[in-house]
Design an enzyme around this catalytic site. Structure first.
Site, PDB file in Angstrom:
ATOM      1  CG  MET A 166     -23.121  -4.258 -17.917  1.00 37.52           C
ATOM      2  SD  MET A 166     -21.426  -4.183 -18.558  1.00 37.52           S
ATOM      3  CE  MET A 166     -20.712  -2.990 -17.432  1.00 37.52           C
ATOM      4  CG  LEU A 190     -16.553  -9.104 -10.246  1.00 39.80           C
ATOM      5  CD1 LEU A 190     -16.233  -9.248  -8.772  1.00 39.80           C
ATOM      6  CD2 LEU A 190     -17.146 -10.386 -10.788  1.00 39.80           C
ATOM      7  N   GLY A 191     -20.100  -6.789 -11.372  1.00 33.22           N
ATOM      8  CA  GLY A 191     -21.292  -5.982 -11.587  1.00 33.22           C
ATOM      9  C   GLY A 191     -21.035  -4.493 -11.627  1.00 33.22           C
ATOM     10  CB  SER A 192     -19.846  -2.316 -13.353  1.00 32.75           C
ATOM     11  OG  SER A 192     -19.623  -3.296 -14.355  1.00 32.75           O
ATOM     12  CE  LYS A 193     -26.303   3.908 -14.673  1.00 36.59           C
ATOM     13  NZ  LYS A 193     -26.670   5.075 -13.845  1.00 36.59           N
TER      14      LYS A 193
END
Length: 209
Positions: free
Chosen positions: A85, A171-174
């Site tokens: 993401m 925030l940006g992650s997986k």
């Protein structure tokens, strides 16, 4: 109407209050605060979703970065689908299929770039394992280089429906989904998927003689 996730009520509320106060005291400050407020409202958006068809749903919005055979202590051998993401994706995570939570485990770790293959093993992460009518499956929220918090309000015994919201990474992650052996992936690396909408797995057809 834009819907805000409950996981972002605090952040949006704080910036909204400060912005409102600034409107009465300093127009310059209010203009400065408008942009982070707009970002938080956009980031914590939580649109309603309808599944496109029957099958196992994506647990996250984003891009499929890996599909590999692996194994885990909770369910043994499985196919892992990794979804990255970025900062502009919806970050609310959803259950891929109806199930009852049997396993939860939080692992502190590093903050490497989430789309890197090793991130699944070394980054901060939170596992949720559940049993469904198709077998056990496992979800793993992985913090990235910009992520600072994984929501952890899932407990053993909780029941979640297909496509139901269960958490968020800020925030940006997986998110990794470990599918049970009875499920066949229907996506490929590089595909864009949406949580609670895109079907990423279907039941394997058993051949009979």
């Amino acid at each position: 109407m834009l819907k805000i996730s409950r996981y972002g009520w605090f952040e949006v509320g704080v910036f909204g209050f400060v912005f409102a106060a600034a409107c009465f005291t300093s127009r310059c400050l209010a203009c400065f605060l408008f942009f982070p407020l707009a970002f938080f409202i956009y980031f914590f958006r939580d649109p309603d979703r309808e599944p496109e068809r029957d099958g196992w749903l994506s647990p996250a919005d984003g891009r499929v970065v890996e599909i590999i055979d692996t194994e885990h202590e909770y369910l043994g051998k499985a196919v892992k689908i990794g979804i990255f993401m970025n900062g502009w994706d919806v970050h609310v995570n959803r259950f891929p299929f109806t199930g009852t939570v049997e396993y939860v485990r939080y692992m502190p770790g590093k903050k490497k770039v989430a789309f890197a293959p090793k991130a699944s093993d070394v980054n901060e992460r939170f596992y949720v394992g559940a049993r469904s009518e198709d077998g056990r499956f496992l979800l793993c929220q992985i913090a990235g280089i910009m992520a600072r918090r994984i929501t952890k309000d899932v407990a053993i015994g909780d029941e979640y429906g297909r496509g139901e919201r269960y958490g968020m990474i800020k925030l940006g992650s997986k998110v990794d989904l470990y599918l049970p052996a009875s499920i066949r992936p229907t996506v490929n690396t590089g595909d864009r998927v949406k949580a609670g909408q895109t079907v990423i797995g279907v039941k394997r057809i058993e051949r009979t003689e």
